[in-house]
Scaffold this motif. Structure first.
Motif, PDB file in Angstrom:
ATOM      1  N   PHE A  98      26.745  -5.965 104.107  1.00 37.63           N
ATOM      2  CA  PHE A  98      27.204  -5.487 102.340  1.00 37.63           C
ATOM      3  C   PHE A  98      27.525  -6.589 101.964  1.00 37.63           C
ATOM      4  O   PHE A  98      27.553  -7.398 102.339  1.00 37.63           O
ATOM      5  CB  PHE A  98      28.690  -5.225 103.101  1.00 37.63           C
ATOM      6  N   ASP A  99      27.835  -6.332 100.699  1.00 35.65           N
ATOM      7  CA  ASP A  99      27.703  -6.845  99.100  1.00 35.65           C
ATOM      8  C   ASP A  99      26.929  -7.663  99.151  1.00 35.65           C
ATOM      9  O   ASP A  99      27.392  -9.096  99.056  1.00 35.65           O
ATOM     10  CB  ASP A  99      29.292  -7.542  99.023  1.00 35.65           C
ATOM     11  N   VAL A 100      25.155  -7.914  99.980  1.00 34.58           N
ATOM     12  CA  VAL A 100      25.211  -9.149  99.167  1.00 34.58           C
ATOM     13  C   VAL A 100      24.420  -9.202  97.939  1.00 34.58           C
ATOM     14  O   VAL A 100      24.233  -8.093  97.061  1.00 34.58           O
ATOM     15  CB  VAL A 100      23.116  -8.455 100.180  1.00 34.58           C
ATOM     16  N   ASN A 132      23.914  -5.856  95.983  1.00 35.61           N
ATOM     17  CA  ASN A 132      24.153  -4.184  96.447  1.00 35.61           C
ATOM     18  C   ASN A 132      25.167  -3.583  96.742  1.00 35.61           C
ATOM     19  O   ASN A 132      25.668  -3.069  97.797  1.00 35.61           O
ATOM     20  CB  ASN A 132      22.732  -3.938  97.689  1.00 35.61           C
ATOM     21  N   ASP A 133      26.716  -4.358  96.274  1.00 37.93           N
ATOM     22  CA  ASP A 133      27.760  -3.797  95.717  1.00 37.93           C
ATOM     23  C   ASP A 133      27.790  -3.177  94.676  1.00 37.93           C
ATOM     24  O   ASP A 133      27.956  -3.239  93.630  1.00 37.93           O
ATOM     25  CB  ASP A 133      28.257  -5.484  95.526  1.00 37.93           C
ATOM     26  N   HIS A 134      27.669  -1.856  95.249  1.00 35.87           N
ATOM     27  CA  HIS A 134      27.770  -0.929  94.410  1.00 35.87           C
ATOM     28  C   HIS A 134      29.298  -0.277  94.272  1.00 35.87           C
ATOM     29  O   HIS A 134      29.312   0.586  93.101  1.00 35.87           O
ATOM     30  CB  HIS A 134      27.452   0.893  95.823  1.00 35.87           C
ATOM     31  N   ASP A 135      29.887  -0.770  94.707  1.00 36.06           N
ATOM     32  CA  ASP A 135      31.775  -0.011  93.645  1.00 36.06           C
ATOM     33  C   ASP A 135      32.495  -1.640  93.614  1.00 36.06           C
ATOM     34  O   ASP A 135      33.746  -1.935  93.296  1.00 36.06           O
ATOM     35  CB  ASP A 135      32.345   0.516  95.237  1.00 36.06           C
ATOM     36  N   ASN A 136      31.927  -2.723  93.337  1.00 37.44           N
ATOM     37  CA  ASN A 136      32.286  -3.631  92.752  1.00 37.44           C
ATOM     38  C   ASN A 136      33.762  -4.785  93.402  1.00 37.44           C
ATOM     39  O   ASN A 136      34.148  -4.721  93.279  1.00 37.44           O
ATOM     40  CB  ASN A 136      32.502  -3.352  91.789  1.00 37.44           C
ATOM     41  N   SER A 137      33.854  -4.193  95.234  1.00 38.43           N
ATOM     42  CA  SER A 137      34.082  -4.505  96.419  1.00 38.43           C
ATOM     43  C   SER A 137      34.518  -5.644  96.019  1.00 38.43           C
ATOM     44  O   SER A 137      35.375  -7.197  96.309  1.00 38.43           O
ATOM     45  CB  SER A 137      34.561  -4.037  96.983  1.00 38.43           C
ATOM     46  N   SER A 138      33.359  -6.755  95.265  1.00 37.93           N
ATOM     47  CA  SER A 138      33.119  -8.179  95.315  1.00 37.93           C
ATOM     48  C   SER A 138      33.494  -9.166  94.065  1.00 37.93           C
ATOM     49  O   SER A 138      34.234 -10.187  93.836  1.00 37.93           O
ATOM     50  CB  SER A 138      31.636  -8.691  95.023  1.00 37.93           C
TER      51      SER A 138
HETATM   52 CA   LIG Z   1      30.728  -3.153  97.702  1.00 35.22          CA
END
Ligand SMILES: [Ca+2]
Ligand SMILES: [Ca+2]
Length: 222
Positions: free
Chosen positions: A139-141, A161-167
């Protein structure tokens, strides 16, 4: 008729003479060496709207002639200085085997590894093998390049590929993908940089982060 022949020959000579001017643009496929495929583990039980399904081998990747592997043996640093398995230098040692002895395991949560190419390069491709003993999605690559070792200035993002910007590094539109012995090839687009930083945040099996190998393909820029 004779005159026409001479004209044609003349044209051919002009075309040949012009050819060297285009030599710099000549493309060649990267000679990527793939590790042995693993047939262990259970099939992946995961689905998301962002997940990419690809059952075909990757097409050869074309890059300017002279593009070479420039990351082998180069120094690696990380947000996790004490991996729980393996050591950071294994990420650029050329060993891409799926076996446990080839895997570097980093802590939970968002972690990064960074490769110092030791000078600026035109980067044409970055390949990453996180894990390929069995099917997994990481996840979050996020893959970035910069000339700043702290990645505070001049950062270019090549994959996210962090679609929800959790990073907190911005929303990415690239797909999630299933790891395999092919690794993931990220187009470097010829960006000029000395450092490459790769993020991830756990995977479909556990919260930890893994790397087997990262390859940077490019041409020295200075
Ligand atoms: Ca994410
Ligand atoms: Ca390795």
């Amino acid at each position: 008729m004779k005159r026409i022949m001479i004209t044609l020959i003349g044209t051919a000579v002009v075309l040949c003479a012009a050819a060297p001017a285009f030599a710099e643009e000549e493309l060649a496929p990267l000679k990527i060496e793939l590790p042995e495929k693993s047939f262990m583990g259970t099939p992946l039980d995961y689905w998301s709207e962002q997940l990419e399904f690809s059952f075909k081998p990757r097409e050869p990747f074309m890059a300017p002639a002279g593009t070479e592997l420039v990351s082998k043996g180069k120094p690696v640093t990380s947000s996790d200085k004490t991996p729980s398995m393996g050591k950071l230098s294994m990420i650029t040692d050329g060993d891409k085997g799926f076996q446990e002895k080839s895997i570097v395991e980093l802590d939970r949560g968002l972690q990064w590894v960074q490769i110092d190419l030791e000078k600026k390069h035109e980067i044409y491709a970055i390949l990453v093998w996180h894990y390929h003993m069995s099917e997994r999605v990481y996840f979050d690559v996020i893959v970035q390049v910069s000339n700043d070792p702290d990645f505070t200035e001049g950062v270019k993002t090549l994959f996210n590929n962090d679609h929800d910007n959790s990073s907190g590094l911005g929303v990415g539109k690239d797909p999630e993908y299933i790891e395999s012995n092919e690794g993931r090839l990220i187009d470097g687009k010829g960006k000029v940089a000395r450092y490459v930083r790769l993020f991830s945040n756990g995977n479909t099996e556990n919260e930890r982060n893994h790397y087997i190998e990262v390859e940077v393909w490019g041409i020295p820029a200075e």
